[in-house]
Write a protein that holds these residues in place. Structure first.
Motif, PDB file in Angstrom:
ATOM      1  N   TYR A 182       0.786  -1.248  -0.026  1.00 23.59           N
ATOM      2  CA  TYR A 182       0.028   0.045   0.065  1.00 23.59           C
ATOM      3  C   TYR A 182       0.796   1.394   0.055  1.00 23.59           C
ATOM      4  CZ  TYR A 182      -3.366   3.290   1.518  1.00 23.59           C
ATOM      5  OH  TYR A 182      -4.099   4.594   1.769  1.00 23.59           O
ATOM      6  N   VAL A 183       1.740   1.174   0.859  1.00 21.47           N
ATOM      7  CA  VAL A 183       2.810   2.554   0.897  1.00 21.47           C
ATOM      8  C   VAL A 183       3.454   2.859  -0.351  1.00 21.47           C
ATOM      9  CG1 VAL A 183       4.750   3.418   2.201  1.00 21.47           C
ATOM     10  CG2 VAL A 183       3.054   2.366   3.612  1.00 21.47           C
ATOM     11  N   ASP A 184       3.901   1.645  -1.274  1.00 24.75           N
ATOM     12  CA  ASP A 184       4.501   1.672  -2.372  1.00 24.75           C
ATOM     13  C   ASP A 184       3.590   2.374  -3.254  1.00 24.75           C
ATOM     14  OD1 ASP A 184       6.789   0.728  -1.382  1.00 24.75           O
ATOM     15  OD2 ASP A 184       6.412  -1.449  -2.224  1.00 24.75           O
ATOM     16  N   ASP A 185       2.311   1.908  -3.360  1.00 25.82           N
ATOM     17  CA  ASP A 185       1.273   2.531  -4.249  1.00 25.82           C
ATOM     18  C   ASP A 185       0.859   3.836  -4.133  1.00 25.82           C
ATOM     19  OD1 ASP A 185       1.083  -0.062  -5.566  1.00 25.82           O
ATOM     20  OD2 ASP A 185      -0.763  -0.618  -4.592  1.00 25.82           O
ATOM     21  N   VAL A 186       0.837   4.268  -2.612  1.00 35.28           N
ATOM     22  CA  VAL A 186       0.746   5.823  -2.238  1.00 35.28           C
ATOM     23  C   VAL A 186       1.850   6.484  -2.577  1.00 35.28           C
ATOM     24  CG1 VAL A 186       0.491   6.919  -0.368  1.00 35.28           C
ATOM     25  CG2 VAL A 186      -0.921   5.174  -0.461  1.00 35.28           C
ATOM     26  N   ARG A 187       3.160   6.013  -2.606  1.00 34.27           N
ATOM     27  CA  ARG A 187       4.132   7.085  -2.899  1.00 34.27           C
ATOM     28  C   ARG A 187       4.141   7.127  -4.503  1.00 34.27           C
ATOM     29  NH1 ARG A 187       4.065   8.565   1.585  1.00 34.27           N
ATOM     30  NH2 ARG A 187       5.256   7.783   3.243  1.00 34.27           N
ATOM     31  N   ARG A 188       3.822   5.995  -5.132  1.00 37.74           N
ATOM     32  CA  ARG A 188       3.725   6.195  -6.743  1.00 37.74           C
ATOM     33  C   ARG A 188       2.737   6.861  -7.149  1.00 37.74           C
ATOM     34  NH1 ARG A 188       5.472   0.564  -6.798  1.00 37.74           N
ATOM     35  NH2 ARG A 188       3.187  -0.181  -6.474  1.00 37.74           N
ATOM     36  N   ALA A 189       1.825   7.298  -6.410  1.00 39.57           N
ATOM     37  CA  ALA A 189       0.639   8.336  -6.638  1.00 39.57           C
ATOM     38  C   ALA A 189       1.014   9.612  -6.266  1.00 39.57           C
ATOM     39  CB  ALA A 189      -0.618   7.888  -5.889  1.00 39.57           C
ATOM     40  N   GLY A 190       2.565  10.016  -5.743  1.00 36.98           N
ATOM     41  CA  GLY A 190       2.851  11.220  -5.483  1.00 36.98           C
ATOM     42  C   GLY A 190       2.479  11.818  -4.099  1.00 36.98           C
ATOM     43  N   ILE A 191       2.018  10.720  -3.134  1.00 43.43           N
ATOM     44  CA  ILE A 191       1.682  11.084  -1.855  1.00 43.43           C
ATOM     45  C   ILE A 191       2.966  10.767  -0.960  1.00 43.43           C
ATOM     46  CG2 ILE A 191       0.168  10.608   0.258  1.00 43.43           C
ATOM     47  CD1 ILE A 191      -2.078   9.620  -1.926  1.00 43.43           C
ATOM     48  N   ASP A 192       3.244  11.827  -0.240  1.00 43.33           N
ATOM     49  CA  ASP A 192       4.603  11.888   0.721  1.00 43.33           C
ATOM     50  C   ASP A 192       4.443  12.037   1.925  1.00 43.33           C
ATOM     51  OD1 ASP A 192       4.315  14.589   0.688  1.00 43.33           O
ATOM     52  OD2 ASP A 192       5.964  14.908  -0.392  1.00 43.33           O
ATOM     53  N   ILE A 193       3.175  12.100   2.498  1.00 41.09           N
ATOM     54  CA  ILE A 193       3.179  12.036   3.774  1.00 41.09           C
ATOM     55  C   ILE A 193       3.288  11.148   4.803  1.00 41.09           C
ATOM     56  CG2 ILE A 193       1.498  14.151   3.643  1.00 41.09           C
ATOM     57  CD1 ILE A 193      -0.893  12.288   4.450  1.00 41.09           C
ATOM     58  N   PRO A 194       3.434  11.179   5.910  1.00 40.65           N
ATOM     59  CA  PRO A 194       3.723   9.750   6.497  1.00 40.65           C
ATOM     60  C   PRO A 194       2.568   8.886   6.591  1.00 40.65           C
ATOM     61  CG  PRO A 194       4.654  11.645   7.924  1.00 40.65           C
ATOM     62  CD  PRO A 194       3.884  12.273   6.756  1.00 40.65           C
ATOM     63  N   ILE A 195       2.761   7.625   6.354  1.00 44.54           N
ATOM     64  CA  ILE A 195       1.679   6.652   6.536  1.00 44.54           C
ATOM     65  C   ILE A 195       1.992   5.717   7.808  1.00 44.54           C
ATOM     66  CG2 ILE A 195       0.271   4.812   5.260  1.00 44.54           C
ATOM     67  CD1 ILE A 195       0.169   7.544   3.761  1.00 44.54           C
ATOM     68  N   VAL A 196       1.327   5.992   8.745  1.00 47.48           N
ATOM     69  CA  VAL A 196       1.444   5.281  10.012  1.00 47.48           C
ATOM     70  C   VAL A 196       0.736   4.013  10.218  1.00 47.48           C
ATOM     71  CG1 VAL A 196       1.566   5.810  12.539  1.00 47.48           C
ATOM     72  CG2 VAL A 196       2.034   7.643  11.099  1.00 47.48           C
ATOM     73  N   PRO A 197       1.425   3.120  10.525  1.00 44.34           N
ATOM     74  CA  PRO A 197       0.693   1.761  10.721  1.00 44.34           C
ATOM     75  C   PRO A 197      -0.657   1.914  12.096  1.00 44.34           C
ATOM     76  CG  PRO A 197       2.740   1.389  10.524  1.00 44.34           C
ATOM     77  CD  PRO A 197       2.770   2.888  10.666  1.00 44.34           C
ATOM     78  N   VAL A 257       9.871   1.209   9.324  1.00 43.77           N
ATOM     79  CA  VAL A 257       8.858   2.117   9.875  1.00 43.77           C
ATOM     80  C   VAL A 257       9.323   2.746  10.991  1.00 43.77           C
ATOM     81  CG1 VAL A 257       6.509   1.771  11.184  1.00 43.77           C
ATOM     82  CG2 VAL A 257       6.994   0.746   8.961  1.00 43.77           C
ATOM     83  N   GLU A 258       8.988   3.964  11.431  1.00 41.67           N
ATOM     84  CA  GLU A 258       9.341   4.963  12.287  1.00 41.67           C
ATOM     85  C   GLU A 258       8.418   5.211  13.422  1.00 41.67           C
ATOM     86  OE1 GLU A 258      11.232   8.129  10.512  1.00 41.67           O
ATOM     87  OE2 GLU A 258      13.105   6.775   9.963  1.00 41.67           O
ATOM     88  N   ASP A 259       7.123   5.052  12.926  1.00 38.61           N
ATOM     89  CA  ASP A 259       5.876   5.407  13.880  1.00 38.61           C
ATOM     90  C   ASP A 259       4.925   4.400  13.840  1.00 38.61           C
ATOM     91  OD1 ASP A 259       6.416   8.583  13.802  1.00 38.61           O
ATOM     92  OD2 ASP A 259       6.488   8.133  11.976  1.00 38.61           O
ATOM     93  N   LEU A 260       4.172   4.146  15.038  1.00 38.82           N
ATOM     94  CA  LEU A 260       3.355   3.118  15.333  1.00 38.82           C
ATOM     95  C   LEU A 260       2.069   3.715  16.143  1.00 38.82           C
ATOM     96  CD1 LEU A 260       5.622   0.180  16.534  1.00 38.82           C
ATOM     97  CD2 LEU A 260       4.434   0.516  14.132  1.00 38.82           C
ATOM     98  N   HIS A 261       1.034   3.388  15.747  1.00 42.65           N
ATOM     99  CA  HIS A 261      -0.084   4.206  16.632  1.00 42.65           C
ATOM    100  C   HIS A 261      -1.172   2.931  17.003  1.00 42.65           C
ATOM    101  CE1 HIS A 261      -3.489   6.956  17.367  1.00 42.65           C
ATOM    102  NE2 HIS A 261      -4.202   6.204  16.703  1.00 42.65           N
ATOM    103  N   PHE A 262      -1.249   2.868  18.237  1.00 47.01           N
ATOM    104  CA  PHE A 262      -1.831   1.851  18.598  1.00 47.01           C
ATOM    105  C   PHE A 262      -3.492   2.278  19.083  1.00 47.01           C
ATOM    106  CE2 PHE A 262       2.543   0.970  19.890  1.00 47.01           C
ATOM    107  CZ  PHE A 262       2.547  -0.372  19.808  1.00 47.01           C
ATOM    108  N   TYR A 263      -4.180   1.622  18.614  1.00 42.93           N
ATOM    109  CA  TYR A 263      -5.545   1.451  18.986  1.00 42.93           C
ATOM    110  C   TYR A 263      -5.748   0.786  20.454  1.00 42.93           C
ATOM    111  CZ  TYR A 263      -6.124   2.483  13.939  1.00 42.93           C
ATOM    112  OH  TYR A 263      -6.056   3.273  12.833  1.00 42.93           O
ATOM    113  N   THR A 264      -5.717   1.523  21.532  1.00 48.28           N
ATOM    114  CA  THR A 264      -5.710   0.929  22.961  1.00 48.28           C
ATOM    115  C   THR A 264      -6.817   0.235  23.368  1.00 48.28           C
ATOM    116  OG1 THR A 264      -6.131   2.948  24.167  1.00 48.28           O
ATOM    117  CG2 THR A 264      -3.913   2.698  23.403  1.00 48.28           C
ATOM    118  N   LEU A 265      -8.153   0.716  22.641  1.00 51.56           N
ATOM    119  CA  LEU A 265      -9.328   0.455  23.410  1.00 51.56           C
ATOM    120  C   LEU A 265      -9.593   0.806  24.880  1.00 51.56           C
ATOM    121  CD1 LEU A 265      -9.740  -3.110  21.819  1.00 51.56           C
ATOM    122  CD2 LEU A 265     -10.369  -0.799  20.903  1.00 51.56           C
TER     123      LEU A 265
END
Length: 290
Positions: A182-197, A257-265
């Motif tokens: 997905y990140v590869d496809d996003v970068r190919r589309a010219g999107i360069d913001i962080p894509i945080v898992p 990957v340098e950033d991780l976002h946890f759905y803590t519930l």
């Protein structure tokens, strides 16, 4: 200390007991020095007041960078702009801009408010107009269930970026190859913001399976096998959750990957344990880590 940045997502509590659980979790996770913590907004804007109250208390009492979720559902542009101004006045400088789930929840038909913002791109634009907010948006490695196809889905993300989004957090996933493609496809589309898992600790396999079905996330057979027959064994289930989530996160870090976002519930145990295994330890006032 790990070089990985973490962030944690909470939801506004409905009861006194849930409130105690939330603040105990915040107290446990805050010393890990998260990049930010976020507070969700219920389906149809149903938690607006509770979200604002929780966000305000986090800002006032913790000193943590706080991101407030905001959705377009069941609210006029005037109402949303008022919420944005109230957040700015409360000291919030980061918005998570989402279209949001309809009042009926995931799976129900979405209809924009007749006087509201039509989608997350329009909401992002509004947030940037009202204040100099940092704006995070959602994205979908396995494609949003309502998108016509992957290309259309990525185009929606591009529209949000063009409107001013500075970061995207993914829907939860369990196959890191899916995220990487997905990140590869996003970068190919010219999107360069962080894509945080977006990382989802498994609390209950039954609940996870239901949620995954609604949002289009795939659960690999290895995850199903790991949690089979554990719904009535919470202690073993937590141990299994820590193991599977830590393995996923370690692999993501190995992939760069340098950033991780946890759905803590609203529970700290699994996220805290995984962070410990990643080398993310509490920071003391003198800069030492535990």
């Amino acid at each position: 200390m790990s070089s990985v940045n973490v962030s944690f997502e909470f939801f506004p509590p409905k009861t006194d007991a849930m409130e105690q659980t939330l603040w105990a979790s915040v107290e446990k996770l805050a010393p890990l020095d998260p990049a930010f913590v976020s507070v969700t907004y219920g389906a149809g804007g149903s938690t607006r007041e509770r979200t604002h109250r929780t966000v305000s208390r986090l800002v006032q009492e913790t000193g943590l960078p706080v991101a407030a979720h905001l959705t377009t559902v069941a609210a006029s542009r005037e109402d949303i702009d008022a919420v944005l101004r109230a957040y700015w006045a409360a000291g919030v400088r980061h918005i998570v801009a989402l279209r949001g789930d309809p009042p009926g929840g995931l799976g129900a038909a979405y209809e924009p408010h007749p006087d509201g913002y039509a989608n997350a791109a329009a909401l992002t634009e509004a947030a940037r107009r009202v204040g100099d907010f940092e704006v995070t948006v959602g994205c979908y490695p396995e494609t949003h269930p309502e998108s016509a196809n992957r290309e259309a889905d990525i185009d929606w993300l591009k529209q949000k970026v063009d409107a001013g989004a500075t970061r995207a957090i993914t829907q939860f996933f369990f196959d890191n190859n899916v995220y990487e493609r997905y990140v590869d496809d996003v970068r190919r589309a010219g999107i360069d913001i962080p894509i945080v898992p977006g990382i989802m600790p498994v609390g209950s396999y039954k609940a996870l399976s239901r949620m995954a079905g609604l949002c289009g996330a795939t659960i690999p057979p290895t995850i199903k096998d790991c949690f089979e027959d554990l719904d009535n064994d919470p202690e073993t289930r937590r141990l299994a959750a820590v193991t599977t989530v830590a393995d996923q996160c370690r692999d993501l870090v190995r992939r760069g990957v340098e950033d991780l976002h946890f759905y803590t519930l609203n529970r700290a145990d699994i996220a805290y344990a995984v962070c410990h295994l990643l080398g993310i330890r509490p920071t003391h006032a003198d800069g030492r880590t535990s």
